[in-house]
Motif scaffolding. Sequence first.
Motif, PDB file in Angstrom:
ATOM      1  N   VAL A  41       2.283 -64.784  62.068  1.00 29.06           N
ATOM      2  CA  VAL A  41       3.215 -63.679  62.644  1.00 29.06           C
ATOM      3  C   VAL A  41       4.158 -64.429  63.790  1.00 29.06           C
ATOM      4  O   VAL A  41       5.215 -63.830  63.409  1.00 29.06           O
ATOM      5  N   ALA A  42       3.495 -64.804  64.831  1.00 27.97           N
ATOM      6  CA  ALA A  42       4.379 -64.826  66.291  1.00 27.97           C
ATOM      7  C   ALA A  42       4.925 -66.328  66.153  1.00 27.97           C
ATOM      8  O   ALA A  42       6.759 -66.013  66.011  1.00 27.97           O
ATOM      9  N   PHE A  43       4.656 -67.329  64.742  1.00 25.25           N
ATOM     10  CA  PHE A  43       5.655 -68.062  64.495  1.00 25.25           C
ATOM     11  C   PHE A  43       6.878 -67.709  63.529  1.00 25.25           C
ATOM     12  O   PHE A  43       7.438 -67.873  64.177  1.00 25.25           O
ATOM     13  N   ALA A  44       6.547 -66.812  62.660  1.00 20.61           N
ATOM     14  CA  ALA A  44       7.187 -66.802  61.335  1.00 20.61           C
ATOM     15  C   ALA A  44       8.311 -65.797  63.040  1.00 20.61           C
ATOM     16  O   ALA A  44      10.009 -65.544  62.483  1.00 20.61           O
ATOM     17  N   ASP A  45       7.444 -63.964  64.054  1.00 25.96           N
ATOM     18  CA  ASP A  45       9.227 -63.448  64.420  1.00 25.96           C
ATOM     19  C   ASP A  45       9.539 -64.403  65.887  1.00 25.96           C
ATOM     20  O   ASP A  45      10.452 -64.193  65.787  1.00 25.96           O
ATOM     21  N   ARG A  46       9.524 -65.864  66.092  1.00 26.21           N
ATOM     22  CA  ARG A  46      10.404 -66.524  66.536  1.00 26.21           C
ATOM     23  C   ARG A  46      11.965 -66.000  65.546  1.00 26.21           C
ATOM     24  O   ARG A  46      12.986 -66.868  66.337  1.00 26.21           O
ATOM     25  N   THR A  47      11.824 -66.304  64.552  1.00 27.52           N
ATOM     26  CA  THR A  47      13.048 -65.912  63.683  1.00 27.52           C
ATOM     27  C   THR A  47      14.209 -65.437  63.414  1.00 27.52           C
ATOM     28  O   THR A  47      14.675 -64.376  63.384  1.00 27.52           O
ATOM     29  N   LEU A  48      12.512 -63.488  62.919  1.00 23.14           N
ATOM     30  CA  LEU A  48      12.498 -62.728  62.349  1.00 23.14           C
ATOM     31  C   LEU A  48      12.289 -61.530  62.991  1.00 23.14           C
ATOM     32  O   LEU A  48      11.931 -59.986  62.421  1.00 23.14           O
ATOM     33  N   ALA A  49      12.091 -61.696  64.580  1.00 25.53           N
ATOM     34  CA  ALA A  49      11.347 -60.421  64.921  1.00 25.53           C
ATOM     35  C   ALA A  49      12.341 -59.407  65.371  1.00 25.53           C
ATOM     36  O   ALA A  49      12.105 -58.804  65.147  1.00 25.53           O
ATOM     37  N   ALA A  50      13.160 -60.268  64.653  1.00 25.55           N
ATOM     38  CA  ALA A  50      15.053 -58.774  65.418  1.00 25.55           C
ATOM     39  C   ALA A  50      15.098 -57.790  64.626  1.00 25.55           C
ATOM     40  O   ALA A  50      14.791 -56.761  64.387  1.00 25.55           O
ATOM     41  N   VAL A  51      15.106 -58.542  62.763  1.00 23.81           N
ATOM     42  CA  VAL A  51      15.264 -57.710  61.831  1.00 23.81           C
ATOM     43  C   VAL A  51      13.814 -57.355  61.351  1.00 23.81           C
ATOM     44  O   VAL A  51      13.172 -55.497  61.122  1.00 23.81           O
ATOM     45  N   ARG A  52      12.974 -57.710  61.523  1.00 23.15           N
ATOM     46  CA  ARG A  52      11.340 -56.846  61.007  1.00 23.15           C
ATOM     47  C   ARG A  52      11.059 -55.646  62.438  1.00 23.15           C
ATOM     48  O   ARG A  52      11.363 -54.477  62.159  1.00 23.15           O
ATOM     49  N   GLN A  53      11.907 -55.849  63.500  1.00 25.04           N
ATOM     50  CA  GLN A  53      12.112 -54.016  64.795  1.00 25.04           C
ATOM     51  C   GLN A  53      12.610 -53.774  64.308  1.00 25.04           C
ATOM     52  O   GLN A  53      12.651 -52.090  64.299  1.00 25.04           O
ATOM     53  N   ARG A  72      14.100 -47.828  62.493  1.00 30.36           N
ATOM     54  CA  ARG A  72      15.728 -47.745  61.235  1.00 30.36           C
ATOM     55  C   ARG A  72      15.137 -47.043  60.571  1.00 30.36           C
ATOM     56  O   ARG A  72      15.668 -46.481  59.041  1.00 30.36           O
ATOM     57  N   GLY A  73      13.906 -47.929  60.258  1.00 28.34           N
ATOM     58  CA  GLY A  73      13.793 -47.146  58.046  1.00 28.34           C
ATOM     59  C   GLY A  73      14.808 -47.732  57.297  1.00 28.34           C
ATOM     60  O   GLY A  73      14.585 -47.601  55.913  1.00 28.34           O
ATOM     61  N   THR A  74      15.468 -48.494  57.746  1.00 32.06           N
ATOM     62  CA  THR A  74      15.915 -50.481  56.476  1.00 32.06           C
ATOM     63  C   THR A  74      15.080 -51.207  55.975  1.00 32.06           C
ATOM     64  O   THR A  74      13.776 -51.197  56.421  1.00 32.06           O
ATOM     65  N   HIS A  75      15.857 -52.001  55.176  1.00 32.32           N
ATOM     66  CA  HIS A  75      14.557 -52.515  53.964  1.00 32.32           C
ATOM     67  C   HIS A  75      15.435 -53.900  54.306  1.00 32.32           C
ATOM     68  O   HIS A  75      15.614 -54.409  53.100  1.00 32.32           O
ATOM     69  N   LEU A  76      15.980 -54.400  55.292  1.00 29.86           N
ATOM     70  CA  LEU A  76      16.370 -55.659  55.709  1.00 29.86           C
ATOM     71  C   LEU A  76      15.956 -56.890  55.319  1.00 29.86           C
ATOM     72  O   LEU A  76      16.304 -57.951  54.469  1.00 29.86           O
ATOM     73  N   LEU A  77      14.125 -56.930  55.695  1.00 30.51           N
ATOM     74  CA  LEU A  77      13.312 -57.510  55.422  1.00 30.51           C
ATOM     75  C   LEU A  77      12.799 -57.872  54.299  1.00 30.51           C
ATOM     76  O   LEU A  77      13.175 -59.660  53.357  1.00 30.51           O
ATOM     77  N   ARG A  78      12.792 -56.903  53.295  1.00 31.07           N
ATOM     78  CA  ARG A  78      12.655 -57.034  51.800  1.00 31.07           C
ATOM     79  C   ARG A  78      14.091 -57.550  51.233  1.00 31.07           C
ATOM     80  O   ARG A  78      14.158 -58.456  49.996  1.00 31.07           O
ATOM     81  N   VAL A 124      14.542 -69.743  57.990  1.00 33.27           N
ATOM     82  CA  VAL A 124      13.821 -67.878  56.636  1.00 33.27           C
ATOM     83  C   VAL A 124      13.098 -67.949  56.128  1.00 33.27           C
ATOM     84  O   VAL A 124      11.928 -67.215  56.203  1.00 33.27           O
ATOM     85  N   SER A 125      13.405 -69.162  54.606  1.00 30.09           N
ATOM     86  CA  SER A 125      12.447 -68.906  54.014  1.00 30.09           C
ATOM     87  C   SER A 125      10.755 -69.174  54.419  1.00 30.09           C
ATOM     88  O   SER A 125       9.798 -68.212  53.980  1.00 30.09           O
ATOM     89  N   ALA A 126      10.736 -70.241  55.101  1.00 30.55           N
ATOM     90  CA  ALA A 126       9.430 -70.689  56.002  1.00 30.55           C
ATOM     91  C   ALA A 126       9.010 -69.675  56.338  1.00 30.55           C
ATOM     92  O   ALA A 126       7.709 -68.740  56.020  1.00 30.55           O
ATOM     93  N   ALA A 127       9.372 -68.588  57.505  1.00 22.79           N
ATOM     94  CA  ALA A 127       9.285 -67.376  58.284  1.00 22.79           C
ATOM     95  C   ALA A 127       8.807 -66.710  57.562  1.00 22.79           C
ATOM     96  O   ALA A 127       7.515 -65.460  57.473  1.00 22.79           O
ATOM     97  N   LEU A 128       9.384 -66.047  55.810  1.00 25.05           N
ATOM     98  CA  LEU A 128       8.639 -64.698  54.942  1.00 25.05           C
ATOM     99  C   LEU A 128       7.376 -65.606  54.238  1.00 25.05           C
ATOM    100  O   LEU A 128       6.696 -64.673  53.970  1.00 25.05           O
ATOM    101  N   THR A 129       7.868 -66.352  54.365  1.00 25.87           N
ATOM    102  CA  THR A 129       6.319 -67.298  53.599  1.00 25.87           C
ATOM    103  C   THR A 129       5.219 -67.080  54.728  1.00 25.87           C
ATOM    104  O   THR A 129       4.361 -66.078  53.937  1.00 25.87           O
ATOM    105  N   LEU A 130       5.604 -67.425  55.691  1.00 26.35           N
ATOM    106  CA  LEU A 130       3.917 -66.913  56.973  1.00 26.35           C
ATOM    107  C   LEU A 130       3.447 -65.356  56.967  1.00 26.35           C
ATOM    108  O   LEU A 130       2.349 -64.913  57.061  1.00 26.35           O
ATOM    109  N   LEU A 131       4.538 -64.305  57.010  1.00 27.71           N
ATOM    110  CA  LEU A 131       4.607 -63.157  56.452  1.00 27.71           C
ATOM    111  C   LEU A 131       4.303 -62.781  55.764  1.00 27.71           C
ATOM    112  O   LEU A 131       2.714 -61.904  55.921  1.00 27.71           O
ATOM    113  N   ASP A 132       4.158 -63.247  54.878  1.00 27.60           N
ATOM    114  CA  ASP A 132       3.538 -62.783  53.825  1.00 27.60           C
ATOM    115  C   ASP A 132       2.116 -63.202  53.386  1.00 27.60           C
ATOM    116  O   ASP A 132       1.271 -62.280  52.963  1.00 27.60           O
ATOM    117  N   VAL A 133       2.119 -64.525  53.812  1.00 23.95           N
ATOM    118  CA  VAL A 133       0.319 -64.906  54.262  1.00 23.95           C
ATOM    119  C   VAL A 133      -0.593 -64.480  55.034  1.00 23.95           C
ATOM    120  O   VAL A 133      -1.605 -63.524  54.393  1.00 23.95           O
TER     121      VAL A 133
END
Length: 624
Positions: free
Chosen positions: A534-546, A551-557, A607-616
């Motif tokens: 999660v820490a590694f993935a958040d270097r790329t996608l933390a702002a999107v997850r937050q 805001r209840g959006t579905h950007l990551l999905r 981004v693809s690598a970060a999403l894979t890490l979050l899935d795992v």
Amino acid sequence: MQTRSPEGPDPAGPGGAESHTELRRWLEAVQALSTAVSAGHSLREVLDLVADTARALLGFDFCGVLIPDGSGRNLVIKGWSGLSAEYVARVNSDRPVRLHGDGVHHAPSSQAYQSGLPVAVRDIAREPQFTPWGGVAREQGYRSMLSVPLVAGGDVVGTLNSYHSAVHDFTDREVERLTLLANHAAIALTSARMVEELQQLNVSLRRQRDLLTKSERIHQRLLAVALRAGGLDGIVQALAELVSRPVLVEDARGAVLARTGSPSELPGSDVRAALPLEEDPSAPRAPGTGIVRAEGGYIAATVRLAGEVVARVWLPRGAAFSSLDERALEHASIVISLELFRLRTGTEAEHRLRGELLADILNGAAVASRPVTERARRLGHELSHPHVAVVGQLDVATESRRSYAYQRALSLVSELAAGYTPRPLVAMHQGAVVALWPLDSVHTRASAGPAGDTERMEVVASSIRRAMASVPDAEGATVALSGADRRTFLQAYRTARGALNVALRTGRSDTVVTLDDLGVAGLLLQLGDARQLVAFADRTLAAVRQHDLLRGTHLLRTLHVFLDSELNRTKAAQRLSVHPNTVSQRLRRIEMVAGLDLSAPATLVEVSAALTLLDVAEGSHPAG
């Protein structure tokens, strides 16, 4: 009004601190319920005993047992302790508890019955939905109540209500203890109903004076076999002697449960499979009975349990199959139903015990400790062997059948595991079928063969998937397997559960999933700490997850689906059920929030690598 969801009720309380005297009172009370049913007490007597037991053990001022009336639209009080007869009569006649409410008022009993969860009311005077029953409640003299569902075989059959005369905050311990008692009460209620059906059939037999002598013989013979625990073999033998011909009993899957007489006189599997399990109204049958005259000169009678066909009884028709023989077959079907219910109840108890053991192991219990190893050995498991985890999930189209489908799947996988030694530990855990399978486990009817651990476990996982997929309500089954390396039980489970979750998220279902199948994701699942991912993935996608979280959006999905759709916005929109312009707007928002350029190949790789890490990471820690 508060719905409660107790976990693992235990009469001995936290840490087993309950005194031996208190525990003995509970055991004696449960034994009394079982004795009342075995002694043939009426349904009313059994329900009164349930209410008396709850009141005496838990110190309530009043108790009542509510079950559906004949119409199935209302709950009525059928057994009580401490309540006045006038109160019971007024509630049942003037204010019955409607199962679906009246649009405004929803009684606690109705909520408990519909949800399958306990419902507590601290103060009925402050509960607007209790208004219709406020008058009779004041007359009876209670201010608070707790309603728990009576659950047997996965179905809610009534509620056990307990009342205090004063305002009362019901503790988790009170809820757990009443729920435990309700579990035993539900079994007693269902058993009493079945015994009552048996007794009612006996009354019908007695009314036919010309059949009295042989009807008595049928009744006494079959009932005696059931009461002395003669089992299915004993019941089949008694029926064969009564009708003077061989008998075969099969379950709903066509497996032979018991048989007596020459196999050549009984129908083969092809003949039995040709007759639909559910009776065809147009099929020839004995007048007024469920006995079907099948092709090939055979007779079949269905055996039902809670409205479901669970078995069939077969025998040759012969030249002189009399009305008395038909009566014997009908009577035997009811006795067989009672015996199958007894067996099912025992199986459910074993499943519950194994589930508790598995939950303790996966929640950090010391596997090598004497209490845990002794519990495991009593259930036939040896925890000192290295194990592999197998996790299976069903695809069930009809939500109302999900619970039954999983119970059936659990039984089938448990039957499969019973053929291996050391015996694997199989139970339900967190909404899936989980098996901790010893690496050196060998099938008792086949040699282990030269295959290695990985190959053998993939064969086992395939067998588990086939067993689960064979459940009538299942549209498919997905099974995931942890690696064959030596890991702790919890590590193996998290790895297998993570593999299952990752596979399902990426559209892979109705198959056996191994870590090798998942590529990089499979390799990452074997890491011990998902927080690093999660820490590694958040270097790329933390702002999107937050952004999604706040805001209840579905950007990551949206980003996930966009990449899975090969960067095709139209395909992504179809999968997300939105307009392509919406996908474009979301992608621009992602670029702005995270400071990314999704048109750059290097960014897409990152981004693809970060999403894979979050899935795992998310797959490795399934929700409890």
